[in-house]
Every structure is written in structure tokens, then in C-alpha cells.
Design an enzyme around this catalytic site. Structure first.
Site, PDB file in Angstrom:
ATOM      1  N   ALA A 223       0.864  -1.178   0.000  1.00  0.00           N
ATOM      2  CA  ALA A 223       0.000   0.000   0.000  1.00  0.00           C
ATOM      3  C   ALA A 223       0.901   1.228   0.000  1.00  0.00           C
ATOM      4  O   ALA A 223       2.070   1.147   0.391  1.00  0.00           O
ATOM      5  CB  ALA A 223      -0.890  -0.017   1.231  1.00  0.00           C
TER       6      ALA A 223
ATOM      7  N   GLY B  76       0.252  -4.893   0.886  1.00  0.00           N
ATOM      8  CA  GLY B  76      -1.033  -4.795   0.189  1.00  0.00           C
ATOM      9  C   GLY B  76      -0.976  -5.374  -1.226  1.00  0.00           C
ATOM     10  O   GLY B  76      -1.987  -5.851  -1.751  1.00  0.00           O
TER      11      GLY B  76
ATOM     12  N   GLU C 114      -1.416  -8.938  -0.824  1.00  0.00           N
ATOM     13  CA  GLU C 114      -2.841  -9.189  -0.551  1.00  0.00           C
ATOM     14  C   GLU C 114      -3.652  -9.158  -1.847  1.00  0.00           C
ATOM     15  O   GLU C 114      -4.583  -9.945  -2.028  1.00  0.00           O
ATOM     16  CB  GLU C 114      -3.364  -8.155   0.440  1.00  0.00           C
ATOM     17  CG  GLU C 114      -2.712  -8.316   1.800  1.00  0.00           C
ATOM     18  CD  GLU C 114      -3.239  -7.340   2.829  1.00  0.00           C
ATOM     19  OE1 GLU C 114      -4.055  -7.762   3.663  1.00  0.00           O
ATOM     20  OE2 GLU C 114      -2.835  -6.168   2.792  1.00  0.00           O
TER      21      GLU C 114
ATOM     22  N   GLU D  13       4.438  -5.516   6.945  1.00  0.00           N
ATOM     23  CA  GLU D  13       3.616  -4.599   7.750  1.00  0.00           C
ATOM     24  C   GLU D  13       4.150  -4.367   9.153  1.00  0.00           C
ATOM     25  O   GLU D  13       4.093  -3.247   9.669  1.00  0.00           O
ATOM     26  CB  GLU D  13       2.171  -5.122   7.837  1.00  0.00           C
ATOM     27  CG  GLU D  13       1.296  -4.754   6.658  1.00  0.00           C
ATOM     28  CD  GLU D  13       1.452  -5.662   5.455  1.00  0.00           C
ATOM     29  OE1 GLU D  13       2.407  -6.459   5.422  1.00  0.00           O
ATOM     30  OE2 GLU D  13       0.620  -5.582   4.543  1.00  0.00           O
TER      31      GLU D  13
HETATM   32  N1  DAK Z   1       4.601   3.275  -0.738  1.00  0.00           N
HETATM   33  C1  DAK Z   1       4.995   4.450  -1.274  1.00  0.00           C
HETATM   34  N2  DAK Z   1       6.126   4.587  -2.009  1.00  0.00           N
HETATM   35  C2  DAK Z   1       6.873   3.497  -2.211  1.00  0.00           C
HETATM   36  C3  DAK Z   1       6.538   2.237  -1.685  1.00  0.00           C
HETATM   37  C4  DAK Z   1       5.311   2.134  -0.914  1.00  0.00           C
HETATM   38  N3  DAK Z   1       4.896   0.998  -0.414  1.00  0.00           N
HETATM   39  N4  DAK Z   1       7.486   1.356  -2.037  1.00  0.00           N
HETATM   40  C5  DAK Z   1       8.374   2.028  -2.761  1.00  0.00           C
HETATM   41  N5  DAK Z   1       8.017   3.317  -2.875  1.00  0.00           N
HETATM   42  C6  DAK Z   1       8.706   4.392  -3.571  1.00  0.00           C
HETATM   43  C7  DAK Z   1       9.947   4.817  -2.796  1.00  0.00           C
HETATM   44  O1  DAK Z   1       9.613   5.751  -1.777  1.00  0.00           O
HETATM   45  C8  DAK Z   1      10.775   5.431  -3.919  1.00  0.00           C
HETATM   46  O2  DAK Z   1      10.271   6.719  -4.192  1.00  0.00           O
HETATM   47  P1  DAK Z   1      11.299   7.990  -4.291  1.00  0.00           P
HETATM   48  O3  DAK Z   1      12.045   8.029  -2.988  1.00  0.00           O
HETATM   49  O4  DAK Z   1      12.176   7.630  -5.476  1.00  0.00           O
HETATM   50  O5  DAK Z   1      10.389   9.146  -4.523  1.00  0.00           O
HETATM   51  C9  DAK Z   1      10.456   4.564  -5.124  1.00  0.00           C
HETATM   52  O6  DAK Z   1       9.220   3.900  -4.816  1.00  0.00           O
HETATM   53  C10 DAK Z   1      11.505   3.492  -5.401  1.00  0.00           C
HETATM   54  O7  DAK Z   1      11.685   2.766  -4.204  1.00  0.00           O
HETATM   55  P2  DAK Z   1      13.120   2.553  -3.527  1.00  0.00           P
HETATM   56  O8  DAK Z   1      14.064   3.664  -3.889  1.00  0.00           O
HETATM   57  O9  DAK Z   1      12.886   2.282  -2.077  1.00  0.00           O
HETATM   58  O10 DAK Z   1      13.600   1.239  -4.287  1.00  0.00           O
HETATM   59  P3  DAK Z   1      14.624   0.150  -3.748  1.00  0.00           P
HETATM   60  O11 DAK Z   1      14.963  -0.715  -4.913  1.00  0.00           O
HETATM   61  O12 DAK Z   1      15.746   0.783  -2.995  1.00  0.00           O
HETATM   62  O13 DAK Z   1      13.774  -0.708  -2.689  1.00  0.00           O
HETATM   63  C11 DAK Z   1      11.842  -1.874  -1.876  1.00  0.00           C
HETATM   64  C12 DAK Z   1      12.682  -1.470  -3.112  1.00  0.00           C
HETATM   65  C13 DAK Z   1      10.573  -2.552  -2.403  1.00  0.00           C
HETATM   66  C14 DAK Z   1      12.636  -2.873  -1.031  1.00  0.00           C
HETATM   67  C15 DAK Z   1      11.533  -0.606  -1.038  1.00  0.00           C
HETATM   68  O14 DAK Z   1      10.969   0.378  -1.918  1.00  0.00           O
HETATM   69  C16 DAK Z   1      10.563  -0.846   0.073  1.00  0.00           C
HETATM   70  O15 DAK Z   1      10.943  -1.360   1.134  1.00  0.00           O
HETATM   71  N6  DAK Z   1       9.340  -0.409  -0.135  1.00  0.00           N
HETATM   72  C17 DAK Z   1       8.323  -0.411   0.893  1.00  0.00           C
HETATM   73  C18 DAK Z   1       7.821  -1.809   1.141  1.00  0.00           C
HETATM   74  C19 DAK Z   1       6.752  -1.746   2.160  1.00  0.00           C
HETATM   75  O16 DAK Z   1       7.024  -1.626   3.367  1.00  0.00           O
HETATM   76  N7  DAK Z   1       5.532  -1.725   1.681  1.00  0.00           N
HETATM   77  C20 DAK Z   1       4.368  -1.448   2.507  1.00  0.00           C
HETATM   78  C21 DAK Z   1       3.967  -2.696   3.231  1.00  0.00           C
HETATM   79  S1  DAK Z   1       2.676  -2.336   4.335  1.00  0.00           S
HETATM   80  C22 DAK Z   1      -4.476  -0.146   4.435  1.00  0.00           C
HETATM   81  C23 DAK Z   1      -4.614  -1.484   4.149  1.00  0.00           C
HETATM   82  C24 DAK Z   1      -3.501  -2.264   3.902  1.00  0.00           C
HETATM   83  C25 DAK Z   1      -2.259  -1.718   4.016  1.00  0.00           C
HETATM   84  C26 DAK Z   1      -2.130  -0.371   4.320  1.00  0.00           C
HETATM   85  C27 DAK Z   1      -3.232   0.423   4.516  1.00  0.00           C
HETATM   86  N8  DAK Z   1      -5.600   0.668   4.674  1.00  0.00           N
HETATM   87  C28 DAK Z   1      -6.861   0.071   4.869  1.00  0.00           C
HETATM   88  C29 DAK Z   1      -5.435   2.111   4.786  1.00  0.00           C
HETATM   89  C30 DAK Z   1      -1.101  -2.514   3.743  1.00  0.00           C
HETATM   90  C31 DAK Z   1       0.092  -2.060   4.152  1.00  0.00           C
HETATM   91  C32 DAK Z   1       1.290  -2.424   3.411  1.00  0.00           C
HETATM   92  O17 DAK Z   1       1.308  -2.752   2.249  1.00  0.00           O
END
Ligand code: DAK
Length: 261
Positions: free
Chosen positions: A67, A113, A116, A136
């Protein structure tokens, strides 16, 4: 509807639905989730002789990296958080209940997400660079789109606990071994393999296929408290200090300092 975040391409009755936010590794913002939900409620009706849907992400790095963390602000109450989770449940459930096969073609990061979203599809095809994980708890959250309920159906409770609590990344071959993915294929062949499966299914009786989908889904629908629990837990967690710290740390590109509050 004019979609801003997804692309719809009709390939001889097979729709390729691409999550198109490559600048954010296709992270799901609320608008994207609404567009996906709209396609499975109404948008698909514009496709003639629809055989099925392949969901994928733009570019070769990520299916969907979760997400959109940058949108995780401004939640003031558990009820608000739970309401957001419920919206996501509605869109993903609609996809799971869709009367035609829906296959996730996963070519890279498939996180949170995004995982999911893939789990709500009927099948998953993993390219050799696919990586599945639930990160998460690094952010002070748990899955909010029914991932905590769909994952154990595939991998069993013990492995689900391990994946949800350690956030370890699972590669394509292991994903197949665990039952997360149906097949792993060489990189770049995920969509072709998905189309091949949908074309095969299109040769079968369509009503029977629709009933198979309903019936297999009924096995999953156990009216369990787990789903309500997830929604309530999600809403609660969105109001904690640790959640604010986890998301701030991500955005500021630093390690998180959790306080358990
Ligand atoms: N959200 C927003 N931006 C993201 C992102 C994300 N999940 N994942 C990557 N990006 C963005 C980065 O911020 C970066 O943007 P800039 O800094 O260039 O502006 C760009 O994508 C490229 O990412 P990286 O520079 O980080 O790329 P790397 O190759 O270094 O790393 C990575 C890739 C996938 C390992 C890393 O980007 C990463 O750790 N990303 C986040 C993974 C993560 O934690 N995802 C979220 C999981 S929690 C909800 C319901 C469900 C959920 C939430 C809310 N509601 C009901 C409201 C679920 C939650 C989740 O999914």
C-alpha cells in the site's frame, strides 16, 4: 470510467490490468484500489467475450510494493482506519468472487497490500525475480486487506505466522513449493503463462467455471472472527505511536525507533 492508475488492455478477450504507478513501485493508493474495484464491478462489462483477467504491475521491478505508505497519514480514530480497510476488503473480495479467472502475473516485489492483491486472485504466476513478503510489522501494522486470513489458507498457520512476524522474503521457487504461486517461469513469461491458463479455461463451460469459483471461495468463507479481528486490529494500530514512527521512518529513510505504544 477514465482510469488514472490502472491500464486496461484487451488481448483477444483476456484483459491485462496493469497497476501503473512505476514511480512508486506500483504502490496501491486508495484511488488505485477504487479503480480496481470499479473494473470488477462495472468496467469489465465493456469487454466483449471476456475470458479472464491478468493483473500485473508496470515495469520489471515490482508487481506492487505494498500500500502507498505516503498516504498513511491523517487517521485519527480506529473507526477511520477500519473503514479504509473495509473498502479494500470490498474491492478485493469482488475480484476473488469474479465469475471469470483472475491471475496475478508477479514479476518482482510483491509486498504487503500488493501481496494481498495477489492472494485475492484465483492463481499466481511468479517470474524468477518475484519476491513475496508481508513487511507490515516493520511499520507497526498488520495486513489490512484480508491477507492475514488468505495466507494461512495457502501455507498453513505456522508458515503464515513466520512470514507475518519475520517479514522474510519468499522467492519464486519457494512460493510454488509453499502453494503461494501456481508456477514459476523465466522472467518476462509471467503474463504469457497467465494468458495460456486463461485461454485453456476459456475452452471449458463458462457457467461451470463460475460455479467452481463460487464453490472454492465458499470453502474459504468461514465467517470467522479473524476477519473482524483484523479490521479492528488494523484500525487500532493506525492510531498508535509505533505506526506513526514506522511510517515516518520510511519516508525519512531512517531506522524506526519503536516504543511499543
Ligand atoms: N509506498 C509508497 N512509495 C513506495 C513504496 C510504498 N509501499 N514502495 C516504494 N516506494 C517508492 C519509494 O519511496 C521510492 O520513491 P522515491 O524516494 O524515489 O520518490 C520509489 O518507490 C523506489 O523505491 P526505492 O528507492 O525504495 O527502491 P529500492 O529498490 O531501494 O527498494 C523496496 C525497493 C521494495 C525494497 C523498497 O521500496 C521498500 O521497502 N518499499 C516499501 C515496502 C513496504 O514496506 N511496503 C508497505 C507494506 S505495508 C491499508 C490497508 C492495507 C495496508 C495499508 C493500509 N488501509 C486500509 C489504509 C497494507 C500495508 C502495506 O502494504
Amino acid at each position: 470510467m477514465d482510469y488514472q492508475n490502472i491500464l486496461i488492455e484487451n488481448q483477444n478477450g483476456v484483459v491485462i490490468l496493469t497497476i501503473n504507478r512505476p514511480h512508486a513501485l506500483n504502490a496501491l493508493n486508495m484511488a488505485t484500489i477504487s479503480e480496481v474495484g470499479h473494473f470488477f464491478e462495472l468496467g469489465y462489462k465493456e469487454i466483449e467475450n471476456l475470458k479472464g483477467v491478468v493483473i500485473t504491475g508496470a515495469g520489471d521491478k515490482a508487481f506492487v510494493a505494498g500500500a502507498d505508505i505516503k498516504e498513511f497519514t491523517g487517521i485519527e480514530s480506529p473507526e477511520q482506519g477500519s473503514a479504509l480497510a473495509r473498502n479494500g476488503h470490498v474491492a478485493f473480495d469482488r475480484m476473488e468472487q469474479f465469475h471469470k479467472p483472475v491471475i496475478a502475473a508477479v514479476q518482482g516485489f510483491c509486498l504487503g497490500g500488493g501481496f494481498e492483491l495477489a492472494l485475492a486472485c484465483h492463481m499466481r504466476i511468479a517470474g524468477e525475480k518475484a519476491k513475496f513478503s508481508f513487511p507490515e510489522v516493520n511499520l507497526g501494522l498488520l495486513p489490512g486487506f484480508n491477507g492475514s486470513q488468505r495466507l494461512p489458507m495457502l501455507v498453513g498457520k505456522a508458515k503464515a505466522f513466520e512470514m507475518l512476524m519475520t517479514t522474510d522474503m519468499i522467492k519464486a521457487e519457494e512460493a510454488v513449493r509453499l502453494g503461494i504461486a501456481n508456477h514459476h517461469v523465466i522472467q518476462g513469461e509471467e503474463i504469457n503463462k497467465s494468458i495460456e491458463i486463461i485461454e485453456k479455461i476459456a475452452t471449458k463451460a463458462p457457467l461451470a467455471i463460475a460455479e467452481v469459483i463460487k464453490t472454492v471461495n465458499a470453502y474459504q468463507n468461514k465467517e470467522a472472527d479473524g476477519t473482524e479481528q483484523e479490521i479492528n486490529s488494523f484500525g487500532y494500530l493506525m492510531t498508535t505511536d509505533d505506526f506513526k514512527e514506522g511510517t515516518a521512518a520510511f519516508i525519512e529513510k531512517r531506522g524506526a525507533n519503536f516504543k511499543g505504544k
